[in-house]
Design a protein around this motif. Structure first.
Motif, PDB file in Angstrom:
ATOM      1  N   THR A 139      -5.647  -5.539   7.782  1.00 40.27           N
ATOM      2  CA  THR A 139      -5.337  -5.714   6.258  1.00 40.27           C
ATOM      3  C   THR A 139      -6.412  -5.282   5.402  1.00 40.27           C
ATOM      4  O   THR A 139      -6.025  -4.736   4.417  1.00 40.27           O
ATOM      5  CB  THR A 139      -5.186  -7.148   6.181  1.00 40.27           C
ATOM      6  N   HIS A 140      -7.809  -5.370   5.739  1.00 37.96           N
ATOM      7  CA  HIS A 140      -8.696  -4.953   4.964  1.00 37.96           C
ATOM      8  C   HIS A 140      -8.849  -3.302   4.659  1.00 37.96           C
ATOM      9  O   HIS A 140      -9.109  -2.699   3.692  1.00 37.96           O
ATOM     10  CB  HIS A 140     -10.147  -5.244   5.552  1.00 37.96           C
ATOM     11  N   GLU A 141      -7.833  -2.640   5.590  1.00 36.40           N
ATOM     12  CA  GLU A 141      -7.904  -1.154   5.434  1.00 36.40           C
ATOM     13  C   GLU A 141      -6.806  -0.881   4.441  1.00 36.40           C
ATOM     14  O   GLU A 141      -6.880   0.043   3.554  1.00 36.40           O
ATOM     15  CB  GLU A 141      -7.761  -0.390   6.747  1.00 36.40           C
ATOM     16  N   PHE A 142      -5.375  -1.419   4.806  1.00 35.80           N
ATOM     17  CA  PHE A 142      -4.386  -1.330   3.879  1.00 35.80           C
ATOM     18  C   PHE A 142      -4.624  -1.705   2.510  1.00 35.80           C
ATOM     19  O   PHE A 142      -4.224  -1.043   1.491  1.00 35.80           O
ATOM     20  CB  PHE A 142      -3.291  -2.330   4.396  1.00 35.80           C
ATOM     21  N   ILE A 143      -5.489  -2.655   2.322  1.00 30.38           N
ATOM     22  CA  ILE A 143      -5.597  -3.230   0.927  1.00 30.38           C
ATOM     23  C   ILE A 143      -6.382  -2.580  -0.153  1.00 30.38           C
ATOM     24  O   ILE A 143      -6.149  -2.303  -1.295  1.00 30.38           O
ATOM     25  CB  ILE A 143      -6.234  -4.566   0.976  1.00 30.38           C
ATOM     26  N   SER A 144      -6.971  -1.504   0.426  1.00 34.47           N
ATOM     27  CA  SER A 144      -7.858  -0.596  -0.423  1.00 34.47           C
ATOM     28  C   SER A 144      -6.864   0.610  -1.132  1.00 34.47           C
ATOM     29  O   SER A 144      -7.196   1.196  -2.113  1.00 34.47           O
ATOM     30  CB  SER A 144      -8.874   0.230   0.538  1.00 34.47           C
ATOM     31  N   ASP A 145      -5.559   0.509  -0.470  1.00 32.17           N
ATOM     32  CA  ASP A 145      -4.603   1.691  -1.354  1.00 32.17           C
ATOM     33  C   ASP A 145      -3.535   0.759  -2.134  1.00 32.17           C
ATOM     34  O   ASP A 145      -2.530   1.384  -2.516  1.00 32.17           O
ATOM     35  CB  ASP A 145      -3.892   2.283   0.048  1.00 32.17           C
ATOM     36  N   VAL A 146      -3.940  -0.474  -2.162  1.00 31.43           N
ATOM     37  CA  VAL A 146      -2.714  -1.380  -3.186  1.00 31.43           C
ATOM     38  C   VAL A 146      -3.304  -1.261  -4.615  1.00 31.43           C
ATOM     39  O   VAL A 146      -4.566  -1.405  -4.754  1.00 31.43           O
ATOM     40  CB  VAL A 146      -2.675  -2.789  -2.686  1.00 31.43           C
ATOM     41  N   SER A 147      -2.159  -0.625  -5.268  1.00 30.68           N
ATOM     42  CA  SER A 147      -2.732  -0.386  -6.891  1.00 30.68           C
ATOM     43  C   SER A 147      -2.238  -1.615  -7.720  1.00 30.68           C
ATOM     44  O   SER A 147      -2.785  -1.571  -8.827  1.00 30.68           O
ATOM     45  CB  SER A 147      -1.956   0.828  -7.242  1.00 30.68           C
ATOM     46  N   CYS A 148      -1.578  -2.324  -7.063  1.00 28.72           N
ATOM     47  CA  CYS A 148      -1.099  -3.512  -8.090  1.00 28.72           C
ATOM     48  C   CYS A 148      -1.931  -4.826  -7.922  1.00 28.72           C
ATOM     49  O   CYS A 148      -2.925  -5.001  -7.143  1.00 28.72           O
ATOM     50  CB  CYS A 148       0.422  -4.133  -7.537  1.00 28.72           C
ATOM     51  N   PRO A 149      -1.861  -5.655  -8.843  1.00 27.49           N
ATOM     52  CA  PRO A 149      -2.790  -6.864  -8.796  1.00 27.49           C
ATOM     53  C   PRO A 149      -2.581  -7.652  -7.694  1.00 27.49           C
ATOM     54  O   PRO A 149      -1.322  -7.636  -7.018  1.00 27.49           O
ATOM     55  CB  PRO A 149      -2.500  -7.649 -10.230  1.00 27.49           C
ATOM     56  N   SER A 174       0.799  -1.211  -0.018  1.00 28.82           N
ATOM     57  CA  SER A 174      -0.029  -0.127  -0.171  1.00 28.82           C
ATOM     58  C   SER A 174       0.956   1.176  -0.220  1.00 28.82           C
ATOM     59  O   SER A 174       0.451   2.314  -0.298  1.00 28.82           O
ATOM     60  CB  SER A 174      -1.194   0.051   1.163  1.00 28.82           C
ATOM     61  N   GLN A 175       2.090   1.055   0.518  1.00 29.42           N
ATOM     62  CA  GLN A 175       2.987   2.466   0.442  1.00 29.42           C
ATOM     63  C   GLN A 175       3.825   2.387  -0.701  1.00 29.42           C
ATOM     64  O   GLN A 175       4.466   3.440  -0.714  1.00 29.42           O
ATOM     65  CB  GLN A 175       3.903   2.149   1.759  1.00 29.42           C
ATOM     66  N   ASN A 176       3.828   1.361  -1.610  1.00 26.85           N
ATOM     67  CA  ASN A 176       4.783   1.440  -2.730  1.00 26.85           C
ATOM     68  C   ASN A 176       4.107   1.087  -3.938  1.00 26.85           C
ATOM     69  O   ASN A 176       2.883   1.015  -4.091  1.00 26.85           O
ATOM     70  CB  ASN A 176       6.002   0.408  -2.536  1.00 26.85           C
ATOM     71  N   SER A 177       4.726   0.719  -5.044  1.00 29.32           N
ATOM     72  CA  SER A 177       4.236   0.273  -6.372  1.00 29.32           C
ATOM     73  C   SER A 177       4.900  -1.223  -6.981  1.00 29.32           C
ATOM     74  O   SER A 177       5.565  -1.034  -7.975  1.00 29.32           O
ATOM     75  CB  SER A 177       4.330   1.362  -7.294  1.00 29.32           C
ATOM     76  N   PRO A 178       4.976  -2.188  -6.247  1.00 31.11           N
ATOM     77  CA  PRO A 178       5.296  -3.446  -6.806  1.00 31.11           C
ATOM     78  C   PRO A 178       4.523  -3.749  -8.027  1.00 31.11           C
ATOM     79  O   PRO A 178       3.467  -3.341  -8.239  1.00 31.11           O
ATOM     80  CB  PRO A 178       5.329  -4.408  -5.544  1.00 31.11           C
ATOM     81  N   PHE A 179       5.211  -4.798  -8.602  1.00 29.35           N
ATOM     82  CA  PHE A 179       4.465  -5.326  -9.772  1.00 29.35           C
ATOM     83  C   PHE A 179       3.218  -6.321  -9.324  1.00 29.35           C
ATOM     84  O   PHE A 179       2.102  -6.131  -9.994  1.00 29.35           O
ATOM     85  CB  PHE A 179       5.592  -6.453 -10.376  1.00 29.35           C
ATOM     86  N   ARG A 180       3.286  -7.116  -8.242  1.00 24.40           N
ATOM     87  CA  ARG A 180       2.374  -7.974  -7.916  1.00 24.40           C
ATOM     88  C   ARG A 180       2.165  -8.196  -6.393  1.00 24.40           C
ATOM     89  O   ARG A 180       3.500  -8.029  -5.682  1.00 24.40           O
ATOM     90  CB  ARG A 180       2.190  -9.004  -8.556  1.00 24.40           C
ATOM     91  N   LEU A 181       1.163  -8.225  -5.519  1.00 23.82           N
ATOM     92  CA  LEU A 181       0.989  -8.811  -4.375  1.00 23.82           C
ATOM     93  C   LEU A 181       0.438 -10.246  -4.321  1.00 23.82           C
ATOM     94  O   LEU A 181      -0.479 -10.121  -4.876  1.00 23.82           O
ATOM     95  CB  LEU A 181      -0.158  -7.850  -3.518  1.00 23.82           C
ATOM     96  N   ILE A 182       1.063 -11.388  -3.748  1.00 23.88           N
ATOM     97  CA  ILE A 182       0.586 -12.401  -3.544  1.00 23.88           C
ATOM     98  C   ILE A 182       0.306 -12.890  -2.051  1.00 23.88           C
ATOM     99  O   ILE A 182       1.163 -12.887  -1.220  1.00 23.88           O
ATOM    100  CB  ILE A 182       1.268 -13.567  -4.156  1.00 23.88           C
ATOM    101  N   LEU A 183      -0.792 -13.212  -1.580  1.00 27.12           N
ATOM    102  CA  LEU A 183      -1.451 -13.659  -0.265  1.00 27.12           C
ATOM    103  C   LEU A 183      -1.817 -14.797  -0.036  1.00 27.12           C
ATOM    104  O   LEU A 183      -2.635 -15.331  -0.526  1.00 27.12           O
ATOM    105  CB  LEU A 183      -2.358 -12.767   0.168  1.00 27.12           C
ATOM    106  N   GLU A 184      -0.722 -15.590   0.796  1.00 35.30           N
ATOM    107  CA  GLU A 184      -1.329 -17.080   1.215  1.00 35.30           C
ATOM    108  C   GLU A 184      -1.902 -17.049   2.471  1.00 35.30           C
ATOM    109  O   GLU A 184      -1.373 -16.647   3.491  1.00 35.30           O
ATOM    110  CB  GLU A 184      -0.033 -17.958   1.171  1.00 35.30           C
ATOM    111  N   THR A 185      -3.078 -17.589   2.622  1.00 37.20           N
ATOM    112  CA  THR A 185      -3.915 -17.671   3.770  1.00 37.20           C
ATOM    113  C   THR A 185      -3.802 -16.545   4.424  1.00 37.20           C
ATOM    114  O   THR A 185      -3.478 -16.134   5.973  1.00 37.20           O
ATOM    115  CB  THR A 185      -3.264 -18.822   4.681  1.00 37.20           C
ATOM    116  N   PRO A 186      -4.520 -15.569   3.906  1.00 32.94           N
ATOM    117  CA  PRO A 186      -4.559 -13.989   4.630  1.00 32.94           C
ATOM    118  C   PRO A 186      -5.765 -14.066   5.413  1.00 32.94           C
ATOM    119  O   PRO A 186      -6.694 -14.589   5.350  1.00 32.94           O
ATOM    120  CB  PRO A 186      -4.869 -13.295   3.332  1.00 32.94           C
TER     121      PRO A 186
END
Length: 255
Positions: free
Chosen positions: A178-188, A139-151
């Motif tokens: 996590t549900h608050e941070f994830i709204s600011d994630v721009s990558c897939p 949420s603070q950066n611009s990575p290519f992708r975020l992958i979440l296992e058992t979130p």
């Protein structure tokens, strides 16, 4: 008592002596990063001659890098560099735990990765406890992708499920929303969750997925999967391969 002992309930670290020597069947560099408060954060950087990209891996809540380094080799074998850190009090890492420290330490390792790789080459991967940290960093950066296992939707949510008779929200120092941070994630964002997970309920992962306001998301349901065995299922292995191939395809198009 729960307020005082909550670190022992949430975190399950194992310690390593400072002179412990890691041994993995792949080239790596041991790294140590010093935080602003003086904590020493220990990590492993697996390296390829010609990597497809890099995965910054935030591990679960038990063990240390002698174990998690072996688990990270799954991605190294797919021709990716991997950077994995131990949180404070885990392995050789020092310092006092706090939610703020978990986030700022995660950012330090992202900045370390950014020195060697363009952001378009960085995939953030979170497993269990690490999913909240990985999501905050994304949420603070611009990575290519975020992958979440058992979130999890949030650790606060899990605490209320596990201790429904206690006012958890009043004393939990690690809500990890996590549900608050994830709204600011721009990558897939890709989610992997097993239907028989007894540590982080499958419904918690689904609820988090449904909270994402953007369409660039995918959810891989592992029927019968538990918390620590998703790699045994073809849905997980093929899903990871699909995501990594999509990255390689995108990189080729950029050329």
């Amino acid at each position: 008592m729960l307020y005082i002992l909550q670190e022992k309930l949430i975190f399950l670290p194992s310690k390593l002596p400072t002179d412990y020597e890691y041994s993995f069947n792949h080239p790596f560099e041991e790294i140590n990063i010093t935080s602003s408060d003086g904590a020493i954060l220990n990590g492993i950087h697996f390296k390829q001659d010609q990597p497809e990209g890099v995965i910054v891996y935030f591990h679960g809540n038990a063990g240390d890098l002698s174990r998690w380094g072996e688990i990270a080799l799954f991605f190294v074998e797919k021709q990716y560099d991997v950077i994995v850190m131990d949180y404070r009090t885990y392995g050789k890492s020092t310092g006092k735990l706090s939610e703020e420290a978990l986030f700022s330490d995660g950012q330090l390792f992202y900045e370390y990765a950014s020195k060697y790789y363009d952001e378009s080459l960085i995939t953030l991967y979170g497993r269990s406890l690490g999913t909240g940290i990985a999501t905050w960093v994304a949420s603070q950066n611009s990575p290519f992708r975020l992958i979440l296992e058992t979130p999890y939707y949030s650790l606060l949510d899990l605490g209320q499920i596990r201790f429904p008779y206690l006012p958890v929200k009043w004393f939990l120092k690690y809500p990890l929303k996590t549900h608050e941070f994830i709204s600011d994630v721009s990558c897939p964002i890709a989610f992997f969750h097993g239907t028989e997970d007894r540590v982080v309920p499958y419904d918690s992962g689904v609820r988090l997925f449904n909270s994402v306001p953007k369409p660039n998301k995918s959810f891989y349901t592992i029927q019968g999967g538990r918390h620590n065995n998703l790699k045994e299922f073809s849905v997980y292995r093929e899903g990871i391969q699909e995501l990594l191939l999509s990255y390689q395809s995108n990189k080729s198009e950029d050329k």
